[in-house]
Design a protein around this motif. Structure first.
Motif, mmCIF file in Angstrom:
data_model
loop_
_atom_site.group_PDB
_atom_site.id
_atom_site.type_symbol
_atom_site.label_atom_id
_atom_site.label_comp_id
_atom_site.label_asym_id
_atom_site.label_seq_id
_atom_site.Cartn_x
_atom_site.Cartn_y
_atom_site.Cartn_z
ATOM 1 N N THR A 285 0.856 -1.191 0.000
ATOM 2 C CA THR A 285 0.000 0.000 0.000
ATOM 3 C C THR A 285 0.886 1.232 0.000
ATOM 4 O O THR A 285 1.902 1.290 0.693
ATOM 5 C CB THR A 285 -0.906 0.000 1.250
ATOM 6 O OG1 THR A 285 -1.680 -1.202 1.245
ATOM 7 C CG2 THR A 285 -1.849 1.183 1.238
ATOM 8 N N THR A 286 0.487 2.219 -0.793
ATOM 9 C CA THR A 286 1.215 3.478 -0.870
ATOM 10 C C THR A 286 0.211 4.622 -0.969
ATOM 11 O O THR A 286 -0.997 4.403 -1.010
ATOM 12 C CB THR A 286 2.174 3.481 -2.075
ATOM 13 O OG1 THR A 286 2.994 4.643 -2.017
ATOM 14 C CG2 THR A 286 1.417 3.459 -3.382
ATOM 15 N N THR A 287 0.707 5.837 -1.015
ATOM 16 C CA THR A 287 -0.137 7.024 -1.106
ATOM 17 C C THR A 287 -0.080 7.570 -2.527
ATOM 18 O O THR A 287 1.013 7.736 -3.085
ATOM 19 C CB THR A 287 0.366 8.097 -0.116
ATOM 20 O OG1 THR A 287 0.392 7.521 1.187
ATOM 21 C CG2 THR A 287 -0.520 9.317 -0.127
ATOM 22 N N SER B 136 -3.826 13.115 -4.790
ATOM 23 C CA SER B 136 -4.934 13.096 -3.825
ATOM 24 C C SER B 136 -4.475 12.716 -2.419
ATOM 25 O O SER B 136 -5.140 13.046 -1.443
ATOM 26 C CB SER B 136 -6.009 12.106 -4.278
ATOM 27 O OG SER B 136 -5.508 10.771 -4.202
ATOM 28 N N GLY B 137 -3.369 12.008 -2.327
ATOM 29 C CA GLY B 137 -2.915 11.532 -1.019
ATOM 30 C C GLY B 137 -3.696 10.337 -0.511
ATOM 31 O O GLY B 137 -3.479 9.873 0.605
ATOM 32 N N LEU C 134 -3.116 18.838 -12.136
ATOM 33 C CA LEU C 134 -2.775 17.413 -12.198
ATOM 34 C C LEU C 134 -3.724 16.575 -11.357
ATOM 35 O O LEU C 134 -4.239 17.034 -10.346
ATOM 36 C CB LEU C 134 -1.339 17.193 -11.723
ATOM 37 C CG LEU C 134 -0.253 17.814 -12.587
ATOM 38 C CD1 LEU C 134 1.116 17.650 -11.923
ATOM 39 C CD2 LEU C 134 -0.239 17.186 -13.971
ATOM 40 N N THR C 135 -3.898 15.318 -11.802
ATOM 41 C CA THR C 135 -4.660 14.340 -11.020
ATOM 42 C C THR C 135 -3.798 13.096 -10.870
ATOM 43 O O THR C 135 -2.752 12.956 -11.522
ATOM 44 C CB THR C 135 -5.980 13.950 -11.729
ATOM 45 O OG1 THR C 135 -5.648 13.222 -12.917
ATOM 46 C CG2 THR C 135 -6.818 15.180 -12.082
ATOM 47 N N ASP C 136 -4.249 12.170 -10.042
ATOM 48 C CA ASP C 136 -3.523 10.912 -9.872
ATOM 49 C C ASP C 136 -3.376 10.169 -11.193
ATOM 50 O O ASP C 136 -2.390 9.463 -11.415
ATOM 51 C CB ASP C 136 -4.244 10.008 -8.860
ATOM 52 C CG ASP C 136 -4.200 10.573 -7.449
ATOM 53 O OD1 ASP C 136 -3.186 11.222 -7.093
ATOM 54 O OD2 ASP C 136 -5.178 10.370 -6.696
ATOM 55 N N ALA C 137 -4.342 10.334 -12.104
ATOM 56 C CA ALA C 137 -4.318 9.648 -13.394
ATOM 57 C C ALA C 137 -3.175 10.124 -14.295
ATOM 58 O O ALA C 137 -2.851 9.468 -15.285
ATOM 59 C CB ALA C 137 -5.652 9.826 -14.111
ATOM 60 N N ASP C 138 -2.544 11.264 -13.963
ATOM 61 C CA ASP C 138 -1.422 11.769 -14.753
ATOM 62 C C ASP C 138 -0.102 11.104 -14.378
ATOM 63 O O ASP C 138 0.943 11.408 -14.969
ATOM 64 C CB ASP C 138 -1.282 13.290 -14.564
ATOM 65 C CG ASP C 138 -2.470 14.039 -15.151
ATOM 66 O OD1 ASP C 138 -2.872 13.708 -16.288
ATOM 67 O OD2 ASP C 138 -3.006 14.940 -14.456
#
Length: 194
Positions: A56-58, A62-63, A108-112
């Motif tokens: 598991t990671t962050t 979004s964190g 930016l989003t996590d999807a980037d």
């Protein structure tokens, strides 16, 4: 002539997928046997790879927590096959990196981002096995599937100690010339039918 086939799994996975083949135990076995000529007597097939990363990671923007899951069932399946031995390295998670560079000016989003993994210990295990074959003289020829120039010192060692090194190449793929310089010959094989 007695031979061993040594397969860098990460290298084979990339090439097989680019060629449109599924990288799974049945196909890996077909590729390994396609590398052997009728006059050769197979001692063993050594397959080097890492199990998928589990942890598991962050997420980077979004964190939020993100869990990586995977199974090593396919590696256990491969290890149970006749004449196969699996040598496992470790897959390390090195964080996230942008999917595109330069990074877009939009928010930016996590999807980037995509996860960045690094294999550890695979090249060392290939080199140790090549050195053992050189010392024990259990084979006369090593048939090597790799694209990694880190294997060159082990290839040199094997050749100095009297083993032949055949470097396997596949259609539509260029191999580093240094690998060819330090092998005895190139063995071109066609992709076996799936």
């Amino acid at each position: 002539m007695r031979v061993a086939v040594l397969i860098d799994g990460g290298h084979l996975r990339v090439l097989a997928r680019k060629a449109g083949f599924k990288h799974e135990p049945d196909y890996i076995e077909k590729v390994a046997h396609a590398c052997i000529e009728p006059t050769e007597n197979l001692l063993r097939i050594l397959y080097y790879d890492c199990a998928p990363y589990v942890g598991t990671t962050t997420l980077p923007v979004s964190g939020e927590p993100h869990e990586f899951t995977g199974s090593d069932h396919w590696l256990r399946d491969l290890a149970a096959r006749n004449l196969f031995a699996v040598r496992r390295g470790v897959l390390k998670f090195r964080g996230f990196k942008p999917k595109r560079i330069p990074i877009a000016a939009k928010p930016l989003t996590d999807a980037d981002f995509k996860p960045d993994f690094e294999q550890k210990g695979v090249d060392m295990r290939i080199g140790l096995d090549m050195a053992n074959f050189s010392a024990l003289k259990t084979v006369e020829r090593l048939i090597l599937i790799t694209g990694d120039t880190d294997c060159i010192p082990a290839m040199k060692h094997a050749r100095i100690n009297g083993l032949q090194v055949a470097l396997v190449t596949f259609p539509n793929h260029k191999i580093a010339p240094e690998l060819l310089w330090h092998s005895d010959f190139e063995r071109r094989i066609a992709w076996p039918a799936a």
